[in-house]
Scaffold this motif. Structure first.
Motif, short mmCIF file in Angstrom:
data_model
loop_
_atom_site.label_atom_id
_atom_site.label_comp_id
_atom_site.label_asym_id
_atom_site.label_seq_id
_atom_site.Cartn_x
_atom_site.Cartn_y
_atom_site.Cartn_z
N PRO A 46 7.71 58.16 -21.43
CA PRO A 46 7.02 59.35 -21.94
C PRO A 46 7.34 60.62 -21.17
N CYS A 47 7.38 61.74 -21.87
CA CYS A 47 7.38 63.02 -21.17
C CYS A 47 5.93 63.39 -20.90
N HIS A 48 5.72 64.25 -19.91
CA HIS A 48 4.35 64.61 -19.53
C HIS A 48 4.35 66.05 -19.05
N PHE A 49 3.54 66.90 -19.69
CA PHE A 49 3.40 68.30 -19.30
C PHE A 49 1.94 68.59 -19.00
N GLY A 50 1.71 69.52 -18.07
CA GLY A 50 0.35 69.89 -17.72
C GLY A 50 0.23 71.37 -17.47
N TRP A 51 -0.99 71.91 -17.68
CA TRP A 51 -1.29 73.32 -17.43
C TRP A 51 -2.28 73.38 -16.28
N MET A 52 -1.98 74.18 -15.26
CA MET A 52 -2.78 74.17 -14.04
C MET A 52 -2.75 75.55 -13.39
N ALA A 53 -3.63 75.74 -12.41
CA ALA A 53 -3.69 77.01 -11.68
C ALA A 53 -4.57 76.86 -10.45
N GLU A 54 -4.35 77.75 -9.50
CA GLU A 54 -5.21 77.81 -8.32
C GLU A 54 -6.28 78.87 -8.54
N LEU A 55 -7.53 78.49 -8.35
CA LEU A 55 -8.64 79.44 -8.53
C LEU A 55 -8.85 80.25 -7.25
N PHE A 85 -5.93 71.74 -15.91
CA PHE A 85 -6.82 71.99 -17.04
C PHE A 85 -6.57 71.06 -18.22
N SER A 86 -5.31 70.82 -18.55
CA SER A 86 -5.02 69.97 -19.71
C SER A 86 -3.62 69.40 -19.61
N GLU A 87 -3.32 68.45 -20.50
CA GLU A 87 -2.04 67.76 -20.46
C GLU A 87 -1.51 67.54 -21.87
N TYR A 88 -0.22 67.25 -21.94
CA TYR A 88 0.44 66.85 -23.19
C TYR A 88 1.42 65.75 -22.81
N SER A 89 1.39 64.64 -23.53
CA SER A 89 2.29 63.54 -23.21
C SER A 89 2.67 62.78 -24.47
N THR A 90 3.93 62.34 -24.53
CA THR A 90 4.42 61.56 -25.67
C THR A 90 4.34 60.09 -25.31
N ARG A 91 3.19 59.47 -25.51
CA ARG A 91 2.97 58.09 -25.09
C ARG A 91 2.67 57.19 -26.27
N ASP A 92 3.19 55.98 -26.19
CA ASP A 92 2.89 54.98 -27.20
C ASP A 92 1.39 54.68 -27.17
N ALA A 93 0.79 54.57 -28.34
CA ALA A 93 -0.66 54.38 -28.40
C ALA A 93 -1.11 53.07 -27.78
N ASP A 94 -0.26 52.05 -27.83
CA ASP A 94 -0.63 50.73 -27.31
C ASP A 94 -0.15 50.49 -25.88
N ASP A 95 0.92 51.16 -25.47
CA ASP A 95 1.47 50.99 -24.12
C ASP A 95 1.77 52.37 -23.55
N TRP A 96 0.89 52.86 -22.70
CA TRP A 96 1.01 54.22 -22.18
C TRP A 96 2.22 54.41 -21.28
N SER A 97 2.86 53.35 -20.85
CA SER A 97 4.04 53.49 -20.00
C SER A 97 5.31 53.74 -20.82
N ARG A 128 10.31 61.36 -28.82
CA ARG A 128 10.21 62.70 -29.42
C ARG A 128 11.27 63.60 -28.80
N ASN A 129 11.97 64.40 -29.63
CA ASN A 129 13.07 65.21 -29.10
C ASN A 129 12.56 66.51 -28.49
N ALA A 130 13.44 67.17 -27.74
CA ALA A 130 13.05 68.36 -26.96
C ALA A 130 12.61 69.51 -27.86
N THR A 131 13.26 69.68 -29.01
CA THR A 131 12.88 70.77 -29.93
C THR A 131 11.45 70.60 -30.41
N ASP A 132 11.09 69.38 -30.82
CA ASP A 132 9.73 69.12 -31.30
C ASP A 132 8.71 69.25 -30.18
#
Length: 291
Positions: free
Chosen positions: A103-112, A120-132, A137-141
């Motif tokens: 899976p790819c994994h992206f996150g949004w973060m900041a120092e207060l 704050f939040s994440e985005y990841s392309t993970r299989d619903a049954d096996d998170w590993s 999903r291709n880079a454009t999408d």
């Protein structure tokens, strides 16, 4: 604490008739230390002598810890907070670790302003049954998904970090980093180093007086799952076992590297150089569009 939830159970009556029972319940967290008749007894003192995983589970009520886990300092009571929207005037950084079969994994973060570093939040392309596993999903999408998320949440992103391997020549003529650039997502090459990343994250997770700089919002389910389940490398206890799923943890390291005191001077200079290159690339792209 924990809010009110509704539980529904399908069962049968003593006569064998099916029946559905629905109840509203509230979870009230408590430990043996909250019991005035037990907290000063030999029973509690014996619990204090147990191995760490057993002690935290039975004495502190922390059943998330896994025997052999790498990040033993991680504690949901300290490091996890209820999700809230970033302040409108806060500039975020976006970091990512790429993957297709994994899976790819992206996150949004900041120092207060108080020094806390929030994921704050994440985005990841993970299989619903096996998170590993990933979903190919291709880079454009993925780029389109990230843009939609940032627009929907009104995220003000001022810098981006991406796995440096995404900028290599794979023989196709266009690498993942370039695809993101063409979409208007100007990622910089991350600082990498197997020893560096473990040291940096431990520094960020460090607990002092029951407090830590790192705060992960509770909606980041994939990142929390990885942190709690990454195992220690049996050959080198100073590292985690990279055979496990570590894409979210790598993402976290890419995004926090320059915000941790353990970061060395050479690595910090590298980060500054990459920021300069990314800003130049962004300006050049804007000029081409105006032309």
């Amino acid at each position: 604490y924990g809010g009110v939830t509704t539980r529904t159970v399908e069962t049968t009556t003593p006569e064998g008739e099916p029946v559905t029972i629905t109840r509203r319940v509230r979870y009230q967290h408590s430990t043996v230390l909250d019991n005035p008749w037990l907290r000063n007894t030999d029973y509690v003192r014996n619990l204090m002598l147990l191995p760490e995983a057993d002690r935290r589970a039975l004495l502190e009520g922390d059943f998330y810890i896994v025997e052999g886990a790498f990040f033993t300092e991680f504690n949901r009571k300290i490091h996890v907070v209820k999700s809230f929207k970033p302040p409108s005037d806060l500039s975020l950084l976006n970091a990512g670790d790429w993957g297709t079969a994994s899976p790819c994994h992206f996150g949004w973060m900041a120092e207060l302003s108080n020094g806390e570093f929030h994921v704050f939040s994440e985005y990841s392309t993970r299989d619903a049954d096996d998170w590993s596993k990933g979903t190919w999903r291709n880079a454009t999408d993925v780029a389109d998904d990230l843009i939609r998320i940032e627009k929907r949440n009104e995220y003000d992103v001022s810098e981006r970090w991406l796995d440096s391997a995404c900028f290599g020549d794979d023989g196709t003529g266009t690498n993942v980093g370039e695809i993101f650039h063409m979409k208007g997502l100007f990622f910089q090459k991350s600082v990498k180093g197997r020893n560096l990343k473990a040291r940096n994250l431990r520094e960020l997770m460090k607990v002092t007086n029951n407090h830590s700089r790192l705060k992960i919002h509770d909606i980041n389910k994939y990142l929390l799952w990885e942190i709690e389940n990454l195992m220690t490398d049996e050959q080198d206890p100073s590292r985690w076992d990279e055979r496990g799923s570590d894409h979210g943890v790598d993402m976290l390291q890419y995004g926090t590297a320059k915000n941790v005191l353990a970061l060395g001077g050479d690595a910090l200079n590298h980060q500054k150089q990459e920021a300069y290159r990314a800003n130049r690339a962004k300006m050049d792209a804007m000029k081409r569009r105006r032309a």
